[in-house]
Scaffold this motif. Sequence first.
Motif, mmCIF file in Angstrom:
data_model
loop_
_atom_site.group_PDB
_atom_site.id
_atom_site.type_symbol
_atom_site.label_atom_id
_atom_site.label_comp_id
_atom_site.label_asym_id
_atom_site.label_seq_id
_atom_site.Cartn_x
_atom_site.Cartn_y
_atom_site.Cartn_z
ATOM 1 N N PHE A 40 0.843 -1.190 0.000
ATOM 2 C CA PHE A 40 0.000 0.000 0.000
ATOM 3 C C PHE A 40 0.882 1.246 0.000
ATOM 4 O O PHE A 40 1.597 1.508 0.964
ATOM 5 C CB PHE A 40 -0.907 -0.004 1.228
ATOM 6 C CG PHE A 40 -1.735 1.242 1.386
ATOM 7 C CD1 PHE A 40 -2.431 1.789 0.310
ATOM 8 C CD2 PHE A 40 -1.840 1.869 2.624
ATOM 9 C CE1 PHE A 40 -3.198 2.936 0.458
ATOM 10 C CE2 PHE A 40 -2.618 3.005 2.788
ATOM 11 C CZ PHE A 40 -3.289 3.542 1.699
ATOM 12 N N LEU A 41 0.827 2.009 -1.082
ATOM 13 C CA LEU A 41 1.595 3.240 -1.214
ATOM 14 C C LEU A 41 0.667 4.419 -0.917
ATOM 15 O O LEU A 41 -0.111 4.846 -1.776
ATOM 16 C CB LEU A 41 2.185 3.369 -2.621
ATOM 17 C CG LEU A 41 3.124 2.242 -3.065
ATOM 18 C CD1 LEU A 41 3.648 2.499 -4.471
ATOM 19 C CD2 LEU A 41 4.294 2.093 -2.094
ATOM 20 N N ASP A 42 0.766 4.919 0.308
ATOM 21 C CA ASP A 42 -0.082 6.044 0.714
ATOM 22 C C ASP A 42 0.552 7.353 0.270
ATOM 23 O O ASP A 42 1.783 7.477 0.224
ATOM 24 C CB ASP A 42 -0.253 6.027 2.236
ATOM 25 C CG ASP A 42 -1.427 6.869 2.683
ATOM 26 O OD1 ASP A 42 -2.203 7.343 1.830
ATOM 27 O OD2 ASP A 42 -1.584 7.055 3.906
ATOM 28 N N GLU A 43 -0.287 8.359 -0.058
ATOM 29 C CA GLU A 43 0.154 9.670 -0.543
ATOM 30 C C GLU A 43 1.068 9.528 -1.762
ATOM 31 O O GLU A 43 2.148 10.138 -1.834
ATOM 32 C CB GLU A 43 0.864 10.446 0.582
ATOM 33 C CG GLU A 43 0.052 10.617 1.846
ATOM 34 C CD GLU A 43 -1.215 11.449 1.649
ATOM 35 O OE1 GLU A 43 -1.358 12.080 0.589
ATOM 36 O OE2 GLU A 43 -2.060 11.443 2.542
ATOM 37 N N ILE A 44 0.598 8.723 -2.715
ATOM 38 C CA ILE A 44 1.406 8.460 -3.922
ATOM 39 C C ILE A 44 1.662 9.724 -4.738
ATOM 40 O O ILE A 44 2.642 9.814 -5.496
ATOM 41 C CB ILE A 44 0.689 7.396 -4.804
ATOM 42 C CG1 ILE A 44 1.589 6.875 -5.925
ATOM 43 C CG2 ILE A 44 -0.593 7.950 -5.393
ATOM 44 C CD1 ILE A 44 2.676 5.975 -5.456
ATOM 45 N N GLY A 45 0.803 10.726 -4.578
ATOM 46 C CA GLY A 45 0.963 11.962 -5.342
ATOM 47 C C GLY A 45 2.149 12.795 -4.913
ATOM 48 O O GLY A 45 2.470 13.798 -5.568
ATOM 49 N N GLU A 46 2.812 12.429 -3.796
ATOM 50 C CA GLU A 46 3.918 13.231 -3.265
ATOM 51 C C GLU A 46 5.291 12.743 -3.708
ATOM 52 O O GLU A 46 6.302 13.367 -3.372
ATOM 53 C CB GLU A 46 3.864 13.227 -1.726
ATOM 54 C CG GLU A 46 2.527 13.647 -1.138
ATOM 55 C CD GLU A 46 2.117 15.048 -1.565
ATOM 56 O OE1 GLU A 46 3.004 15.917 -1.673
ATOM 57 O OE2 GLU A 46 0.911 15.259 -1.803
ATOM 58 N N ILE A 47 5.386 11.642 -4.455
ATOM 59 C CA ILE A 47 6.705 11.114 -4.799
ATOM 60 C C ILE A 47 7.367 11.956 -5.891
ATOM 61 O O ILE A 47 6.701 12.566 -6.725
ATOM 62 C CB ILE A 47 6.628 9.633 -5.245
ATOM 63 C CG1 ILE A 47 5.746 9.472 -6.492
ATOM 64 C CG2 ILE A 47 6.104 8.777 -4.118
ATOM 65 C CD1 ILE A 47 5.703 8.056 -7.021
ATOM 66 N N SER A 48 8.692 11.963 -5.882
ATOM 67 C CA SER A 48 9.471 12.790 -6.810
ATOM 68 C C SER A 48 9.468 12.198 -8.215
ATOM 69 O O SER A 48 9.202 11.003 -8.392
ATOM 70 C CB SER A 48 10.909 12.898 -6.311
ATOM 71 O OG SER A 48 11.538 11.619 -6.385
ATOM 72 N N PRO A 49 9.777 12.985 -9.233
ATOM 73 C CA PRO A 49 9.835 12.478 -10.618
ATOM 74 C C PRO A 49 10.787 11.301 -10.792
ATOM 75 O O PRO A 49 10.481 10.367 -11.540
ATOM 76 C CB PRO A 49 10.303 13.694 -11.415
ATOM 77 C CG PRO A 49 9.824 14.870 -10.617
ATOM 78 C CD PRO A 49 9.952 14.448 -9.195
ATOM 79 N N ALA A 50 11.924 11.309 -10.090
ATOM 80 C CA ALA A 50 12.894 10.224 -10.223
ATOM 81 C C ALA A 50 12.316 8.902 -9.717
ATOM 82 O O ALA A 50 12.460 7.852 -10.363
ATOM 83 C CB ALA A 50 14.178 10.570 -9.461
ATOM 84 N N VAL A 51 11.651 8.953 -8.588
ATOM 85 C CA VAL A 51 11.039 7.744 -8.028
ATOM 86 C C VAL A 51 9.845 7.317 -8.882
ATOM 87 O O VAL A 51 9.579 6.117 -9.033
ATOM 88 C CB VAL A 51 10.622 7.971 -6.565
ATOM 89 C CG1 VAL A 51 9.932 6.733 -6.002
ATOM 90 C CG2 VAL A 51 11.837 8.322 -5.709
#
Length: 523
Positions: A307-318
């Motif tokens: 479960f990846l919570d707050e997926i909208g916050e990850i950086s472009p590289a990730v």
Amino acid sequence: MKTNTSSVDAMQDQEFIDLTCLYEITRHLASATSLQDCLEKIVTSLAERKGMDNGTVTIINPATGELEIEVAHGITAEAKRRGRYKLGEGITGKVVATGEPIIVPQIGDEPLFLNRTRTRGDERKKKSSFLCVPIMAAQQSIGALSIDRVYKEGFGTQSENDLRFLTVVSGLIAETVQRIQRVNEEKEALRQENSKLKRELTAKNRIEEIIGNSSRMQEVFDMVHRVADSNATVLLRGESGTGKTLVAKALHHNSSRADGPFVVVNCSALPETLLESELFGHEKGAFTGATEAKKGRFELAEGGTLFLDEIGEISPAVQVKLLNVIQERTFQRLGSTKTIKTDIRLVAATNRDLEKAVKEMAFREDLYYRLNVFPVYLPPLRERRTDIMLLAEYFLEKYAKENNKQIKRISTPAIDLLVQYHWPGNVRELQNCMERAVLICDGPAIKSIHLPPSLQSADSIHSSKPLSLATAVENFERELIIEALKKNNGNQTKAAKSLDTSLRIINYKIHSYGIEPKHFKVK
């Protein structure tokens, strides 16, 4: 000869009037869906067509066993309420008890005539006759049809004819009563069956960890059950505090992967370098401080759900690396060239507007489409108000038990505040609100004074201003009065006594605050 001719003409005229009235009554009965409306039309027809005044239909109340006026022509509502009889009491009670019609030639001379409705003066009693016939259903008397009639001449013949006419009408009424009762019984049976099916469907779709019976939450439950057993990637959308983590757990526990691990990663809580290591793992010496090899969350979730919570916050590289994992279901640890296959179910969640982020180039479009395979929208609490009290009572029970407090209920004013508030923090805010209320409550009920100031008034719904002294006093006073009325079954005199004040003051306050004492009477 002329006299005989005029008598025949009068009889024919009377027969025509009878047939016309009977046709009108039959038409009303045939189209009847509401017994009340139908009976009112019948007594009106009797008055207009036949000159039968004060037409009254009295029916046995199955709850009390008393005769009560169902409809009455030409008398007030107050008079109707007074017209109550026990079986065998008065002329009407006697007709219903015996199942036999009765004619009273002159109302004023009959001691059994009680005149409970008080609609007949002394002059009327001298002139009027009273006719009453039973309404029979399945060979049992269920009520009576009665009328007043002034006979100028020929009382014996005319009254007998009128009695036969009313007997026919009462028979038609009985048939209609039975028909409408059958229809109502069928409707009630269908309603109960419908409610039963809804309860079964609700139970079937119910997710144990999530509280909610609203139609919006039923849609969420349905979506969860539909996708739970598949391997499709699920994207949970909704405001913060709506329960996305609970739904992610429900997806896992209701799937074929329930025996596998459920691994959670809060993407907004970790910096970019650490997040990459947490997701994919690293080898010894991959970066400063990597003193030993470490498995990432993708490996730890093998055979289960990630479960990846707050997926909208990850950086472009990730985002790029995550896209490759979702597409190929393979990845490499940091500092390693070895490809590792992964067998996981991916569930992601966000409260961000991903479509807007894609347009602003802040989120990769290809990753968005990979994640948005099966979106599930969790409604905010303000859009599922029917669940507010269900959740509040759940949290009350939970925190009362945790804190060893004997708090059994939530007061009416507190309920009003909870339901009216717009809950910007959603379920999480409600949970915190109830925990606070339980901690500061020392009585058996949560009252409005135990709730946060932001809930205390309508003005504060969109404002954080504290309550004025006058408003706080009014809220507290209103709550005390409502609690007293509840304890005393809506009795204002007893409520005043329990509050050590006068009935006049209580009545004034009840009127000022718009309180309805009858709402607190136990029926």
